[in-house]
Every structure is written in structure tokens, then in C-alpha cells.
Design an enzyme around this catalytic site. Structure first.
Site, mmCIF file in Angstrom:
data_model
loop_
_atom_site.group_PDB
_atom_site.id
_atom_site.type_symbol
_atom_site.label_atom_id
_atom_site.label_comp_id
_atom_site.label_asym_id
_atom_site.label_seq_id
_atom_site.Cartn_x
_atom_site.Cartn_y
_atom_site.Cartn_z
ATOM 1 N N ASP A 29 122.894 12.184 22.494
ATOM 2 C CA ASP A 29 124.109 11.590 21.947
ATOM 3 C C ASP A 29 124.958 11.140 23.131
ATOM 4 O OD1 ASP A 29 126.582 11.005 20.878
ATOM 5 O OD2 ASP A 29 126.688 12.772 19.589
ATOM 6 N N HIS A 30 125.085 9.826 23.297
ATOM 7 C CA HIS A 30 125.758 9.303 24.489
ATOM 8 C C HIS A 30 127.246 9.634 24.508
ATOM 9 C CE1 HIS A 30 125.841 7.198 28.168
ATOM 10 N NE2 HIS A 30 124.934 6.283 27.895
ATOM 11 N N ARG A 31 127.812 10.033 23.384
ATOM 12 C CA ARG A 31 129.210 10.458 23.387
ATOM 13 C C ARG A 31 129.385 11.756 24.163
ATOM 14 N NH1 ARG A 31 130.230 10.911 17.093
ATOM 15 N NH2 ARG A 31 128.339 12.157 17.425
ATOM 16 N N PRO A 78 125.451 7.266 18.986
ATOM 17 C CA PRO A 78 124.811 6.331 19.922
ATOM 18 C C PRO A 78 123.669 7.024 20.665
ATOM 19 C CG PRO A 78 126.904 7.095 20.811
ATOM 20 C CD PRO A 78 126.790 7.700 19.452
#
Length: 446
Positions: free
Chosen positions: A418-420, A239
């Protein structure tokens, strides 16, 4: 006993490679450490060394063969005192491409009995393209319930589909709703359906859109296939979010000019180094990651990998694709060392002479298209990185300072995260730290 020379795995992810060139021929004697062949991977051309001593009895895979699977037998070596002709005659004839595992196992044991005749005829049962709606206890997708049960469930905010019905034929009745209010008789909520991915067009469908004879087809090489696979997976599974900021690099350009002018000369009166803007970008990003260590990470399903050093991958364009050699521990290196390493990496990358440990791994990456006049773009994160910095060109722009319009050398950069692993505020801290360093290069020396 003859020794099989196998197709080596030159990197942890390598599954197959091209046997580019044999440097030894049949009948040549070799000793441990001798370079016997050149193997092309998707990223580089590597030399293969002999492990054992002996004589090349037979070459099974000719040079120029593509897509040779790892651990396939490519040649046979006769040991000391062994008859070369006998060893070569006993060698199995190898196919040009790696055979599937079941066939390879059968070839390794020719005396093994053949499988039963019915085994090859077995075929998997075709699956339906779309699964029917799950049936309830009564055999239907619809949930049957009494009017009173529906009213009570609505008032309680409970989905009827989650209530186990105990009435006739699985019908939900008022008593079942009362049980569900206390948490008894409730089914687990259904997992949300996976988002449908639009099917891609087949080769035949694409070619049908163009007039025959109006095009030519150039087969994909290993590098292009690897880039396509990795970045498609990255775009679908990571994401991404993006943060863009403008940097005033006036002080950097002045410092770069002074440093290059003062660079020591070699015997031929050439400077020992010549710093580029990208060298400063690498150093600034490395230090920024040390100052915001929670961004110097890699996502794994089991936990967050927090890196101690800033290993910066730098995208280098090469014929047919790109590669990202890595400046290891960049936060500890001087600008001149970074510059020298990058020039060496870039030259060897374009010649496909990098070693796997020189381009695999890293904690982030930098992609700079400023030399092409691009002022802004976004880059795709390359796993296992959690970020990548896209760097645009430096150009004079009108800016307002103290109420006055002035010209300034500005450079736009965009951080993909990376939104994780990195949240918005954390990513903003990282790109803010980078901006402070790139605008004040003297801070990189502290």
C-alpha cells in the site's frame, strides 16, 4: 416479563447473518450458557449461547432463514414463573427479513400515530448527471478580461480564473492582476475533478449477451458478496505497487527434510508435526516485519498504526471462497507451533468453524498458490493490512554461480504494498529481509 432473544453481532462488521439451525425448540428450558442456535456469517458458522434463564416461548425466525439483520428479534424467552403460553402469544410476528429502520420503529410502538400523509409522497429532487461549468461573477463560465490584463497575467504565470475581477460586470483589469501578484484577490484553486469510473453493466445487460437457456444463475452467498465488496474497495482505494524477487530455497528444503525426519512420534508412531514450506514462509515474513518495523503498519486517515507484533494472515481456500486465519505473534513461535496451528486453522476454516477473532485483523497476509504449480502472481491487499506476499511454486531453474550454470530450487515471491503506508525503498527492504531469511533458515532461529 418476556425476554427478546436478538440476532447477535458475532463480529464488529457483521450486519446480517443466516439462522442456520435451532438447537432448542419451543417449550424447552434453557439456562445461561446453553447453546440455542447456529448462525452462519459470511465466513463461519457460530454457536449462539443463551444469556438468560427461562423457557423458549416462541421462535419467530425459523431455521434456514437468510439475511436476518443484527438485533432483529429471533425468539422470545419466558422468565422463571412466567406463563409460557401468554409470553408466546404476546410475541410479535417477525418478517423473514429485517424491516427497514423506520418500519421497525413503528412496529415497536404500535400505538404511535401514523406519519402525515404527505411524508411518504416526498421524493428527493433528481440530480443532474453532470454539473454545469461554474459560472464567473458575470454569470458565464468564460472569464472576461482586458487585453492588458491577459498579458500581465500570462507574464506573471497567474490563471485568469483565479483573479477576482473588479471591472464592469466582473471584468478582470490590469489593477486586479497587480493585486493578485501580491496575493490579494486570488481565489483558491479549483479542486481537480474526480476521475470518472466506468459504469458497470447491469444484470439485464449482461444476460442479454447470452442465449436464453444457455446458462443458470447461482445466487451469491454472504461470503462471495463480502469478498467482492472488500476486494473491489481495496482495488479502488489502495494504491498498490508490486515487488518481485527470486529466492533460492535449497537450504530450506534440506533443513525441512532433516527436521521432519527427526520429529518425535506419538503413541501411534505418527510424527507430532510435519513442516511445510509455507510454515517457513510464515516465520520468515514475521521476523522480516520485526526487522523492518516501518512495514508492520496499517494506514488510517488520522495516523499510521505501528504494530508491535507480526500477526500473519494466511489465505485458506474453502468451498465458495477463502478466509485468512491469523497466526498471532508469529515471530515468537517455533516452526512446529506454526505448523500445528495452521493445520488446525485450515481444517476448521473449511468446516466454517473459525471464531471471528481467529480471522479478523492481522498485520499482513500470505497467499500461496505454489501447490497449484503457479510460479508468479500478484495478490490484492486486504485492509487493514498494508501488504500481502504472493508465493509461487518452488522449481528447479538454471542459475549462474561463479560463472557456471547450475540447477537450483528457486521460488518467486511478489510483495504487494500500500503506497500510502509503504514506499518503494521501504518495501524493497522488507522483501530483501524476507529473502535473506528464507534462503538461510538457520537465521530464523537466532
Amino acid at each position: 416479563m418476556p425476554i427478546n432473544i436478538l440476532m447477535p453481532a458475532l463480529s464488529p462488521t457483521m450486519e446480517k447473518g443466516n439462522l442456520a439451525k435451532w438447537l432448542k425448540k419451543e417449550g424447552d428450558k434453557v439456562k445461561s450458557g446453553d447453546v440455542i442456535a447456529e448462525i452462519e456469517t459470511d465466513k463461519a458458522t457460530m454457536e449462539v449461547e443463551a444469556v438468560d434463564e427461562g423457557t423458549i416461548a416462541k421462535i419467530l425466525i425459523p431455521e434456514g432463514t437468510q439475511d436476518v439483520a443484527v438485533n432483529d428479534v429471533i425468539a422470545v424467552l419466558a422468565g422463571d414463573g412466567e406463563d409460557v403460553k401468554s409470553a408466546g402469544a404476546a410475541a410479535p410476528s417477525a418478517p423473514l427479513k429485517a424491516a427497514p429502520a423506520p418500519q421497525a420503529a413503528a412496529a415497536a410502538k404500535p400505538s404511535a400515530p401514523p406519519p402525515p400523509a404527505v411524508a411518504p409522497a416526498a421524493k428527493p429532487v433528481p440530480q443532474a448527471t453532470a454539473a454545469p461549468a461554474p459560472a464567473g461573477p458575470n454569470g458565464h463560465a468564460r472569464v472576461f478580461s482586458s487585453p492588458l490584463a491577459r498579458r500581465l497575467a500570462k507574464a506573471a504565470g497567474i490563471e485568469l480564473g483565479r483573479i477576482t475581477g473588479t471591472g464592469p460586470h466582473g471584468r478582470v483589469i490590469a489593477r486586479d492582476v497587480e493585486e493578485a501578484k501580491s496575493g490579494r484577490g486570488l481565489k483558491a484553486p479549483a479542486a481537480p475533478a474526480a476521475p470518472a469510473i466506468a459504469p458497470t453493466m447491469s444484470d439485464k445487460q449482461i444476460l442479454a449477451l447470452f442465449e436464453p437457456g444457455s446458462y443458470e444463475i447461482v445466487p451469491h452467498d454472504g461470503m462471495r458478496r463480502t469478498i467482492a465488496q472488500r476486494l473491489t474497495a481495496a482495488a479502488q482505494t489502495i494504491p498498490h505497487f508490486y515487488l518481485t524477487i527470486d529466492c533460492d530455497i535449497g537450504k530450506l528444503l534440506a533443513a525441512r527434510e532433516e527436521i521432519n525426519a527427526a520429529a518425535p512420534k506419538d503413541k501411534e508412531k505418527k510424527p507430532l508435526y510435519k513442516l511445510s514450506v509455507n510454515d517457513f514462509v510464515i516465520k520468515a515474513m514475521a521476523i522480516a516485519l520485526q526487522r523492518i518495523p516501518n512495514c508492520n503498519v496499517s494506514w488510517t486517515e488520522s495516523g499510521m498504526v505501528k504494530h508491535k507484533h507480526s500477526d500473519i494472515g494466511v489465505a485458506v481456500a474453502m468451498p465458495g471462497g477463502l478466509i485468512t486465519p491469523i497466526i498471532r505473534k508469529a515471530e515468537t513461535k517455533t516452526l512446529s507451533t506454526i505448523s500445528t496451528e495452521m493445520k488446525d486453522f485450515a481444517a476448521r476454516a473449511r468446516a466454517r468453524k473459525l471464531k471471528p477473532d481467529e480471522y479478523q485483523g492481522g498485520t499482513t497476509a500470505i497467499s500461496n498458490l505454489g501447490m497449484y504449480g503457479i510460479n508468479h502472481f500478484t495478490a490484492v491487499i486486504n485492509p487493514p493490512h498494508a501488504s500481502i506476499l504472493a508465493v509461487g511454486t518452488s522449481e528447479e531453474r538454471a542459475v549462474v554461480r561463479n560463472g557456471k550454470i547450475e540447477a537450483a530450487h528457486m521460488m518467486s515471491v511478489t510483495l504487494s504494498c500500500d503506497h500510502r503506508a509503504i514506499d518503494g525503498a521501504l518495501g524493497a527492504e522488507l522483501i530483501g529481509a524476507f529473502k535473506m531469511l528464507i534462503e538461510n533458515p538457520v537465521m530464523m532461529m537466532v
